[in-house]
Design a protein around this motif. Sequence first.
Motif, PDB file in Angstrom:
ATOM      1  N   ARG A  85       2.763  11.707   1.503  1.00 51.34           N
ATOM      2  CA  ARG A  85       3.799  11.193   2.396  1.00 51.34           C
ATOM      3  C   ARG A  85       3.333  11.233   3.846  1.00 51.34           C
ATOM      4  O   ARG A  85       4.143  10.999   4.754  1.00 51.34           O
ATOM      5  CB  ARG A  85       5.089  12.016   2.242  1.00 51.34           C
ATOM      6  CG  ARG A  85       5.814  11.739   0.933  1.00 51.34           C
ATOM      7  CD  ARG A  85       6.421  10.347   0.911  1.00 51.34           C
ATOM      8  NE  ARG A  85       7.001  10.007  -0.388  1.00 51.34           N
ATOM      9  CZ  ARG A  85       7.676   8.891  -0.632  1.00 51.34           C
ATOM     10  NH1 ARG A  85       7.824   7.991   0.327  1.00 51.34           N
ATOM     11  NH2 ARG A  85       8.173   8.660  -1.830  1.00 51.34           N
ATOM     12  N   ASP A  86       2.052  11.511   4.045  1.00 55.32           N
ATOM     13  CA  ASP A  86       1.486  11.555   5.391  1.00 55.32           C
ATOM     14  C   ASP A  86       0.390  10.504   5.519  1.00 55.32           C
ATOM     15  O   ASP A  86      -0.559  10.492   4.716  1.00 55.32           O
ATOM     16  CB  ASP A  86       0.896  12.933   5.687  1.00 55.32           C
ATOM     17  CG  ASP A  86       1.973  13.979   5.890  1.00 55.32           C
ATOM     18  OD1 ASP A  86       2.791  13.795   6.804  1.00 55.32           O
ATOM     19  OD2 ASP A  86       1.991  14.969   5.133  1.00 55.32           O
ATOM     20  N   ILE A  87       0.520   9.655   6.518  1.00 57.76           N
ATOM     21  CA  ILE A  87      -0.477   8.615   6.734  1.00 57.76           C
ATOM     22  C   ILE A  87      -0.934   8.641   8.191  1.00 57.76           C
ATOM     23  O   ILE A  87      -0.187   9.014   9.091  1.00 57.76           O
ATOM     24  CB  ILE A  87       0.048   7.199   6.376  1.00 57.76           C
ATOM     25  CG1 ILE A  87       1.281   6.844   7.218  1.00 57.76           C
ATOM     26  CG2 ILE A  87       0.341   7.102   4.888  1.00 57.76           C
ATOM     27  CD1 ILE A  87       1.776   5.414   7.015  1.00 57.76           C
ATOM     28  N   ALA A  88      -2.189   8.257   8.380  1.00 57.64           N
ATOM     29  CA  ALA A  88      -2.761   8.106   9.715  1.00 57.64           C
ATOM     30  C   ALA A  88      -3.184   6.650   9.862  1.00 57.64           C
ATOM     31  O   ALA A  88      -3.918   6.128   9.028  1.00 57.64           O
ATOM     32  CB  ALA A  88      -3.967   9.026   9.892  1.00 57.64           C
ATOM     33  N   LEU A  89      -2.709   6.002  10.914  1.00 54.50           N
ATOM     34  CA  LEU A  89      -2.986   4.574  11.086  1.00 54.50           C
ATOM     35  C   LEU A  89      -4.287   4.379  11.861  1.00 54.50           C
ATOM     36  O   LEU A  89      -4.307   3.855  12.978  1.00 54.50           O
ATOM     37  CB  LEU A  89      -1.819   3.890  11.803  1.00 54.50           C
ATOM     38  CG  LEU A  89      -0.461   4.017  11.113  1.00 54.50           C
ATOM     39  CD1 LEU A  89       0.598   3.230  11.876  1.00 54.50           C
ATOM     40  CD2 LEU A  89      -0.526   3.560   9.661  1.00 54.50           C
ATOM     41  N   HIS A  90      -5.378   4.818  11.231  1.00 52.58           N
ATOM     42  CA  HIS A  90      -6.656   4.771  11.945  1.00 52.58           C
ATOM     43  C   HIS A  90      -7.809   4.961  10.975  1.00 52.58           C
ATOM     44  O   HIS A  90      -7.726   5.750  10.051  1.00 52.58           O
ATOM     45  CB  HIS A  90      -6.703   5.880  12.993  1.00 52.58           C
ATOM     46  CG  HIS A  90      -8.018   6.025  13.688  1.00 52.58           C
ATOM     47  ND1 HIS A  90      -8.498   5.094  14.572  1.00 52.58           N
ATOM     48  CD2 HIS A  90      -8.962   6.997  13.624  1.00 52.58           C
ATOM     49  CE1 HIS A  90      -9.673   5.481  15.037  1.00 52.58           C
ATOM     50  NE2 HIS A  90      -9.974   6.633  14.475  1.00 52.58           N
ATOM     51  N   ILE A 140       0.833  -1.201   0.000  1.00 47.33           N
ATOM     52  CA  ILE A 140       0.000   0.000   0.000  1.00 47.33           C
ATOM     53  C   ILE A 140       0.872   1.258   0.000  1.00 47.33           C
ATOM     54  O   ILE A 140       0.634   2.197  -0.757  1.00 47.33           O
ATOM     55  CB  ILE A 140      -0.947  -0.004   1.214  1.00 47.33           C
ATOM     56  CG1 ILE A 140      -2.031  -1.068   1.038  1.00 47.33           C
ATOM     57  CG2 ILE A 140      -1.594   1.375   1.404  1.00 47.33           C
ATOM     58  CD1 ILE A 140      -2.909  -1.249   2.264  1.00 47.33           C
ATOM     59  N   LEU A 141       1.894   1.265   0.836  1.00 51.54           N
ATOM     60  CA  LEU A 141       2.780   2.428   0.884  1.00 51.54           C
ATOM     61  C   LEU A 141       3.495   2.631  -0.435  1.00 51.54           C
ATOM     62  O   LEU A 141       3.712   3.778  -0.869  1.00 51.54           O
ATOM     63  CB  LEU A 141       3.786   2.270   2.020  1.00 51.54           C
ATOM     64  CG  LEU A 141       3.238   2.283   3.451  1.00 51.54           C
ATOM     65  CD1 LEU A 141       4.383   2.364   4.453  1.00 51.54           C
ATOM     66  CD2 LEU A 141       2.267   3.433   3.666  1.00 51.54           C
ATOM     67  N   ASN A 142       3.865   1.552  -1.074  1.00 52.42           N
ATOM     68  CA  ASN A 142       4.513   1.673  -2.379  1.00 52.42           C
ATOM     69  C   ASN A 142       3.589   2.382  -3.370  1.00 52.42           C
ATOM     70  O   ASN A 142       4.045   3.189  -4.191  1.00 52.42           O
ATOM     71  CB  ASN A 142       4.893   0.290  -2.911  1.00 52.42           C
ATOM     72  CG  ASN A 142       6.047  -0.328  -2.137  1.00 52.42           C
ATOM     73  OD1 ASN A 142       6.824   0.372  -1.490  1.00 52.42           O
ATOM     74  ND2 ASN A 142       6.164  -1.645  -2.197  1.00 52.42           N
ATOM     75  N   GLN A 143       2.299   2.095  -3.300  1.00 52.00           N
ATOM     76  CA  GLN A 143       1.344   2.731  -4.214  1.00 52.00           C
ATOM     77  C   GLN A 143       1.014   4.167  -3.791  1.00 52.00           C
ATOM     78  O   GLN A 143       0.737   5.024  -4.634  1.00 52.00           O
ATOM     79  CB  GLN A 143       0.058   1.905  -4.293  1.00 52.00           C
ATOM     80  CG  GLN A 143       0.260   0.516  -4.899  1.00 52.00           C
ATOM     81  CD  GLN A 143      -1.047  -0.217  -5.104  1.00 52.00           C
ATOM     82  OE1 GLN A 143      -1.915   0.229  -5.860  1.00 52.00           O
ATOM     83  NE2 GLN A 143      -1.196  -1.345  -4.431  1.00 52.00           N
ATOM     84  N   LEU A 144       1.039   4.429  -2.500  1.00 48.31           N
ATOM     85  CA  LEU A 144       0.697   5.760  -2.002  1.00 48.31           C
ATOM     86  C   LEU A 144       1.808   6.781  -2.210  1.00 48.31           C
ATOM     87  O   LEU A 144       1.560   7.991  -2.141  1.00 48.31           O
ATOM     88  CB  LEU A 144       0.378   5.697  -0.512  1.00 48.31           C
ATOM     89  CG  LEU A 144      -1.018   5.264  -0.098  1.00 48.31           C
ATOM     90  CD1 LEU A 144      -1.086   5.127   1.417  1.00 48.31           C
ATOM     91  CD2 LEU A 144      -2.081   6.242  -0.585  1.00 48.31           C
TER      92      LEU A 144
END
Length: 293
Positions: free
Chosen positions: A48-53, A39-43
């Motif tokens: 470059r900012d993700i929320a794990l929720h 998923i990160l590879n595609q994002l």
Amino acid sequence: MKFNRAYIEITNVCGLACSFCLPKDQPTQTMSLSFFESILNQLSDYTRDIALHVMGDPMVLSNLNDYLDIAYDRGFSVMITTSGFYLDEHRRAMTFHPAVRQVNISLNSFNKNSVSRSFEAYMDNILALCDEKLSQSREFFINLRLWNLDEAYSEEAFNEQLFFLLEKHFGLDSGFIRGSLSGERQSIRVASKILLHFDRYFQWPSLNNEVSGDGYCHGLSKQIAILADGRVVPCCLDGDGILELGNLHATNLGKILASQRARTIVYGFKEGKAIEELCQKCSYKQRFDKGVS
């Protein structure tokens, strides 16, 4: 297309049943590390900012560090949102990972659950995290969320108990927090990069809600969300995947975002129109109409 943030639900396990949340209808699931990495590879081309929720609490995972390692290696900044119930010494240490930029703690989770833990025991670990951050001069933010404002002041007793504790712990003048309140969305600094954040209760979007109407939303323009099972939805409030645009187990993100349904939603919001029924029945978007982001 660029997003301010992508919400990734690495687990939909929360362990609580807060009265302000919708009942959980989805099967329990935790995202594998390999799928998270894909998923990160595609994002990487979108944010470059993700929320794990989304609906789950990432702090329930004893191996959260493994997810944070992957995010850090790929240059992502991480925001963690937690109820605060899983901040024992081991888990607190994980929040000091260099990938973490902000930790949000939903304080009202305590007040809206039937739990055997006392208020003092609940707050002990949260305050310990604050103290550890301050003693180590770490740069990430701690955002103590109190999203329980309403016209009836229904949480006044709980809030006063919390204000007293925070003022005493952080050496603030008695009445400082109450005296700083505006009654609307705001943040009050209680220590260096530790904020007490206020907001109003909101109604989760549901097909059972009354129609709220058209309006603008940040979904698919400033944010997307990816559920634990790989489904992509426009925003972080669609924990049941009602607006599923595709599944990353079967389709790549580029194709999902280029789909007719996704493009129609984006175009509609640009024109101030909520195309989907769930969006029509979501009152949260009214905050954006008032200029609140």
